[in-house]
Structures are given as C-alpha cells and as structure tokens.
Enzyme design. Sequence first.
Site, PDB file in Angstrom:
ATOM      1  N   ASN A  83      -4.224  -8.333   9.615  1.00  0.00           N
ATOM      2  CA  ASN A  83      -3.541  -7.683   9.057  1.00  0.00           C
ATOM      3  C   ASN A  83      -2.570  -6.733   9.091  1.00  0.00           C
ATOM      4  O   ASN A  83      -3.428  -6.412   9.122  1.00  0.00           O
ATOM      5  CB  ASN A  83      -3.677  -8.268   7.205  1.00  0.00           C
ATOM      6  CG  ASN A  83      -4.846  -6.747   6.631  1.00  0.00           C
ATOM      7  OD1 ASN A  83      -4.433  -6.418   6.895  1.00  0.00           O
ATOM      8  ND2 ASN A  83      -5.821  -7.708   7.120  1.00  0.00           N
ATOM      9  N   GLU A 104     -15.154  -5.092   6.723  1.00  0.00           N
ATOM     10  CA  GLU A 104     -14.693  -5.516   5.382  1.00  0.00           C
ATOM     11  C   GLU A 104     -14.295  -6.496   4.667  1.00  0.00           C
ATOM     12  O   GLU A 104     -14.891  -7.336   6.129  1.00  0.00           O
ATOM     13  CB  GLU A 104     -13.106  -4.067   5.792  1.00  0.00           C
ATOM     14  CG  GLU A 104     -12.017  -4.589   4.525  1.00  0.00           C
ATOM     15  CD  GLU A 104     -10.533  -3.938   4.922  1.00  0.00           C
ATOM     16  OE1 GLU A 104     -10.088  -3.443   4.365  1.00  0.00           O
ATOM     17  OE2 GLU A 104     -10.603  -4.176   6.287  1.00  0.00           O
ATOM     18  N   SER A 105     -13.450  -7.416   4.134  1.00  0.00           N
ATOM     19  CA  SER A 105     -13.838  -8.044   3.375  1.00  0.00           C
ATOM     20  C   SER A 105     -12.716  -8.312   2.379  1.00  0.00           C
ATOM     21  O   SER A 105     -12.271  -7.121   1.402  1.00  0.00           O
ATOM     22  CB  SER A 105     -14.812  -8.427   2.676  1.00  0.00           C
ATOM     23  OG  SER A 105     -14.970 -10.278   2.035  1.00  0.00           O
ATOM     24  N   TYR A 106     -11.877  -9.244   2.506  1.00  0.00           N
ATOM     25  CA  TYR A 106     -10.702  -9.840   1.354  1.00  0.00           C
ATOM     26  C   TYR A 106     -10.698 -10.970   0.809  1.00  0.00           C
ATOM     27  O   TYR A 106     -10.698 -11.872   0.645  1.00  0.00           O
ATOM     28  CB  TYR A 106      -8.945  -9.726   1.902  1.00  0.00           C
ATOM     29  CG  TYR A 106      -8.969  -8.292   3.065  1.00  0.00           C
ATOM     30  CD1 TYR A 106      -8.711  -7.123   2.510  1.00  0.00           C
ATOM     31  CD2 TYR A 106      -9.060  -8.205   3.967  1.00  0.00           C
ATOM     32  CE1 TYR A 106      -7.622  -6.235   3.077  1.00  0.00           C
ATOM     33  CE2 TYR A 106      -8.670  -7.164   4.743  1.00  0.00           C
ATOM     34  CZ  TYR A 106      -7.856  -5.843   4.274  1.00  0.00           C
ATOM     35  OH  TYR A 106      -7.547  -4.876   4.847  1.00  0.00           O
ATOM     36  N   LYS A 156      -6.262   1.129  -3.546  1.00  0.00           N
ATOM     37  CA  LYS A 156      -5.286   2.151  -2.835  1.00  0.00           C
ATOM     38  C   LYS A 156      -4.211   3.123  -3.754  1.00  0.00           C
ATOM     39  O   LYS A 156      -4.975   3.140  -4.906  1.00  0.00           O
ATOM     40  CB  LYS A 156      -3.698   1.243  -2.799  1.00  0.00           C
ATOM     41  CG  LYS A 156      -3.980  -0.078  -1.716  1.00  0.00           C
ATOM     42  CD  LYS A 156      -4.339  -0.235  -0.263  1.00  0.00           C
ATOM     43  CE  LYS A 156      -4.519  -1.110   0.421  1.00  0.00           C
ATOM     44  NZ  LYS A 156      -5.375  -0.880   2.093  1.00  0.00           N
ATOM     45  N   GLU A 191     -10.411   7.244   2.547  1.00  0.00           N
ATOM     46  CA  GLU A 191     -10.126   6.585   3.137  1.00  0.00           C
ATOM     47  C   GLU A 191      -8.244   7.044   4.261  1.00  0.00           C
ATOM     48  O   GLU A 191      -7.939   6.971   3.787  1.00  0.00           O
ATOM     49  CB  GLU A 191      -9.823   5.464   3.483  1.00  0.00           C
ATOM     50  CG  GLU A 191      -9.592   4.642   5.271  1.00  0.00           C
ATOM     51  CD  GLU A 191      -9.501   3.039   4.773  1.00  0.00           C
ATOM     52  OE1 GLU A 191      -9.326   2.438   5.463  1.00  0.00           O
ATOM     53  OE2 GLU A 191     -10.549   2.526   3.582  1.00  0.00           O
ATOM     54  N   ASP A 206     -11.009  -1.735  14.453  1.00  0.00           N
ATOM     55  CA  ASP A 206     -11.145  -2.936  14.921  1.00  0.00           C
ATOM     56  C   ASP A 206     -10.825  -4.228  16.175  1.00  0.00           C
ATOM     57  O   ASP A 206      -9.074  -3.593  16.047  1.00  0.00           O
ATOM     58  CB  ASP A 206      -9.969  -3.718  13.474  1.00  0.00           C
ATOM     59  CG  ASP A 206      -9.584  -4.682  13.407  1.00  0.00           C
ATOM     60  OD1 ASP A 206     -10.396  -5.548  13.799  1.00  0.00           O
ATOM     61  OD2 ASP A 206      -8.531  -5.029  12.373  1.00  0.00           O
ATOM     62  N   HIS A 257     -12.392  -2.294  10.216  1.00  0.00           N
ATOM     63  CA  HIS A 257     -11.317  -3.302   9.481  1.00  0.00           C
ATOM     64  C   HIS A 257     -10.735  -4.484  10.064  1.00  0.00           C
ATOM     65  O   HIS A 257     -11.205  -5.016  10.910  1.00  0.00           O
ATOM     66  CB  HIS A 257     -10.116  -2.170   9.669  1.00  0.00           C
ATOM     67  CG  HIS A 257      -8.541  -3.440   9.372  1.00  0.00           C
ATOM     68  ND1 HIS A 257      -8.065  -3.495  10.191  1.00  0.00           N
ATOM     69  CD2 HIS A 257      -7.767  -2.736   7.867  1.00  0.00           C
ATOM     70  CE1 HIS A 257      -6.449  -4.188   9.502  1.00  0.00           C
ATOM     71  NE2 HIS A 257      -6.049  -4.213   8.595  1.00  0.00           N
ATOM     72  N   ASN A 299       0.860  -1.030  -0.060  1.00  0.00           N
ATOM     73  CA  ASN A 299      -0.004   0.187   0.438  1.00  0.00           C
ATOM     74  C   ASN A 299       1.070   1.171   0.061  1.00  0.00           C
ATOM     75  O   ASN A 299       2.002   1.227  -0.195  1.00  0.00           O
ATOM     76  CB  ASN A 299      -0.925  -0.193   1.538  1.00  0.00           C
ATOM     77  CG  ASN A 299      -0.241  -0.081   2.840  1.00  0.00           C
ATOM     78  OD1 ASN A 299       0.654   0.556   2.757  1.00  0.00           O
ATOM     79  ND2 ASN A 299      -0.920  -0.365   3.441  1.00  0.00           N
ATOM     80  N   GLU A 314      -8.842   3.040  12.321  1.00  0.00           N
ATOM     81  CA  GLU A 314      -8.496   1.257  12.155  1.00  0.00           C
ATOM     82  C   GLU A 314      -7.222   0.972  12.595  1.00  0.00           C
ATOM     83  O   GLU A 314      -6.539   0.457  13.216  1.00  0.00           O
ATOM     84  CB  GLU A 314      -8.039   0.391  10.675  1.00  0.00           C
ATOM     85  CG  GLU A 314      -6.643   0.810  10.113  1.00  0.00           C
ATOM     86  CD  GLU A 314      -6.726   0.554   8.632  1.00  0.00           C
ATOM     87  OE1 GLU A 314      -5.811   0.373   8.363  1.00  0.00           O
ATOM     88  OE2 GLU A 314      -7.300   0.889   7.304  1.00  0.00           O
ATOM     89  N   ASN A 341      -4.015   4.829   3.671  1.00  0.00           N
ATOM     90  CA  ASN A 341      -3.147   4.202   4.559  1.00  0.00           C
ATOM     91  C   ASN A 341      -2.103   5.033   5.467  1.00  0.00           C
ATOM     92  O   ASN A 341      -1.022   4.817   6.069  1.00  0.00           O
ATOM     93  CB  ASN A 341      -2.282   3.061   4.026  1.00  0.00           C
ATOM     94  CG  ASN A 341      -2.792   1.795   3.506  1.00  0.00           C
ATOM     95  OD1 ASN A 341      -3.340   1.562   2.233  1.00  0.00           O
ATOM     96  ND2 ASN A 341      -3.546   1.048   3.836  1.00  0.00           N
ATOM     97  N   LYS A 349     -12.807  -1.472  -2.670  1.00  0.00           N
ATOM     98  CA  LYS A 349     -12.269  -0.271  -1.997  1.00  0.00           C
ATOM     99  C   LYS A 349     -10.133  -1.012  -2.982  1.00  0.00           C
ATOM    100  O   LYS A 349      -9.864  -1.652  -3.356  1.00  0.00           O
ATOM    101  CB  LYS A 349     -11.881  -0.708  -0.785  1.00  0.00           C
ATOM    102  CG  LYS A 349     -10.775   0.348  -0.497  1.00  0.00           C
ATOM    103  CD  LYS A 349     -10.665   0.732   1.077  1.00  0.00           C
ATOM    104  CE  LYS A 349     -10.279  -0.660   1.885  1.00  0.00           C
ATOM    105  NZ  LYS A 349     -10.508  -0.367   3.353  1.00  0.00           N
ATOM    106  N   ASP A 394      -8.409   5.049  -0.527  1.00  0.00           N
ATOM    107  CA  ASP A 394      -7.497   4.432   1.100  1.00  0.00           C
ATOM    108  C   ASP A 394      -5.977   4.570   1.019  1.00  0.00           C
ATOM    109  O   ASP A 394      -5.378   3.849   0.232  1.00  0.00           O
ATOM    110  CB  ASP A 394      -7.716   2.964   1.442  1.00  0.00           C
ATOM    111  CG  ASP A 394      -6.693   2.146   2.925  1.00  0.00           C
ATOM    112  OD1 ASP A 394      -6.122   3.780   3.694  1.00  0.00           O
ATOM    113  OD2 ASP A 394      -6.815   1.283   3.618  1.00  0.00           O
TER     114      ASP A 394
END
Length: 388
Positions: free
Chosen positions: A53, A340-342, A183, A238, A291, A321, A19, A264, A214, A181, A212
């Site tokens: 993560n 959130e989902s990965y 980066k 974000e 989170d 998050h 990121n 987060e 970061n 989403k 995002d």
Amino acid sequence: MRILEVREKTCPIASPIRNAYIDFSKMTLSLVAVVTDVVRNGRRVVGYGFNSNGRYGQGALMRERFIPRILEAAPASLLDDSGANLDAHKVWATMFRNEKPGGHGERSVAIGTIDMALWDAVAKIEDKPLFQLLAERYGQGTPDRRVFVYAAGGYYYPGKDDRQLKDELRSYLDRGYSVVKMKIGGASLDEDRRRIESALSILGPGQRLAVDANGRFDLDTAIAYAKALRAYDLFWYEEAGDPLDFELQATLRNYYDKPMATGENLFSMQDARNLIRHGGLRPDRDWLQFDCALSYGLVEYLRTLDMLRQHGWSASRCIPHGGHQMSLAIAAGLGLGGNESYPDLFQPFGGFPDGVRVRDGHVELPELPGIGFEGKSDLIREMRALTE
C-alpha cells in the site's frame, strides 16, 4: 519447464483514512500471477505477488516493458543450473534489460511485484516454504519461524476522536500485539501531543507506541517534534522528513537520542546505501524499513542486506514496511527484526494465514509451500480468480 504467462490486475484498496501526506480514497495495487507448466500436489504451480500500500498499481509498466521481456526470453535462459526451476536472479536481470540506472521509483514497484510472484513460484516448485528455502540458500540453514510483528494504524479519519483512537489501538493490544503505531504530522503539534498521550494512557507493562510522520516535516518542524517526543518512551519516531533528505535525518540525531526509523520510501540498494552513509542512523538503536515489494523485490533486497553487513549493520535492525507475507517469509528465513502488520486495513492483502494468531507480539509461520498465500482463504480466492 517454462513460464507460460504472466497476468496482472489492478485492484482497489481504497479507504477514507489519511496520513500526514496522502489520503487512501483512490489507492490501488497490482496483483500478479506467474503461471508455469509445473504441477505440484495436483495443481499447476502459479506464483502470486502484489505491491504494498501507499504506491499505486503499476500495470502499465508491467504490460509495456517487464512482462514482455520475460515472455520473449528463451525459456532456458530463465532457469537455474538444474533446469528444473526458475532462477529469480536471471528473470530479474531479464526484466531490467535496457533500463538505465537511477530513477528508482515506479519501476522498482513494478519489478518488485513480479519478483514476489517469481519467488512464490520458485519455492512452490521446490515444495518448500519460502522462509525455509531462503534460510538454506542465503541464511543460517534453519529459519526462525517465530517473527515479531507490530500493528500499524492510528490514521487520521473523518470524525475520529481520541476515544476512537484509543479503542482502535486497544483492539490491537487485545489481539496480542505488544507494539502499536499511530500517525502524526497531519495535525498541529499540540493536537498530536494530546493524541499521543491518549494512546500512551492505554498501554500496559511491556507495551509500546511508535509514531510515524510519513516524511511530512521540514527540519525545524522535525526538531520541534523531536523535542516534544523526548518526553515519551516511544518504540520509534518514524520518517520525520523527506526520505531523500539525508541531512535532515542526520541532523535530527542531535535532538533525539531515542530510536528512529526510516527507509520505506527508498527503492534501491544504492538509495539505501546513501541513507547508511549520510543519514546519521545508529546501528545500535535505529530501525530500517526497506520494503522488498516496493524496491525491486527480494533479488535487490539481498543486495541491500549485503550492503548493510559491509557497513556494520545487522539484518535484525530491519523491520520492513508493507504488512505482507513476503516480508514475513524473509524475516523468518534471513533473520530480520520483524515485520509491519495491518490488522484491519488493506484487506485481503494484509494479515496472516487463517488460524495464525499474534501472541506476545509474535506470530509463528505455518508450513505452507511458497509464501503461504494459499493459507489465507480470502486472499487466495482473489488471487486464483486472476488465473482461473
């Protein structure tokens, strides 16, 4: 009943992605098992947990401080009033004994990971899904098992071009997600604008894009991006700046009147409260991403939700998050705004139980005792290997 042992293992979740701030080439997490002497449905009850993560495994802290405190405590001191189940609040207090206030960071991740395993065990001993237990104890009594989820991805990747970015995001939309989403902040503003416009070009009716940074930007860069992003109808902008730079966040609202998201990387109720007091966030449009797995666990998250209510915020403005099933259970049980989902990253720890599908940007949680890890075959194999 009693806790027989607590086991921890550091697991790799390495990936060549990056990121705006870090790469994940050496990323790890801690997997924890809380083993009890209780038997349910023919199996010994074991609660499992892991940290999200982006923060590395915390095995040393667990082994040196927090696990010994649990195992050295009088077993009865960790039980609820019935004596038939663990009291996660009492266990939390035992872990935090002899810890000074402040300094929330790696310690909060270690405790949060063990806390996840404790709640998994508590709900399994009750033979209930955690979301049902939470709704009964702290919510409205009846959970909403249908939870909004968005797909996080769009990382920078060696050799990744705009076509590959679009292919990735399109694959999430094809799987039922309505919000994706990506980066930003790891390239120039002009390059990121091109990437954003490429992503927007594949969206259909009712589909949205979030971005995002970061925490990468200083104030001037955050404002420059805000001015550019105003041209797009984004789901949110974000974490523009450092998570503890509340003045930057408060100033940014003067340049960006659309939804923003952050939180987060705040790991305690106190830090979350400072964000609400001083970050200029707007409860009618902005989103909070605390989170539990990184911030002392559900015990502390309940304190954070109480604080938010006192400041006029609804739990429905929280979309945590991490992409893990613990936050899914909290969302269903306590009325959060989603999770959130990965879809393709950080496996087997991300994702949903087998057979759960995303439909119209939502998932419906199955009736599984505890957090529901047993319903995800690749994950429960990894977890059971820790104890069997």
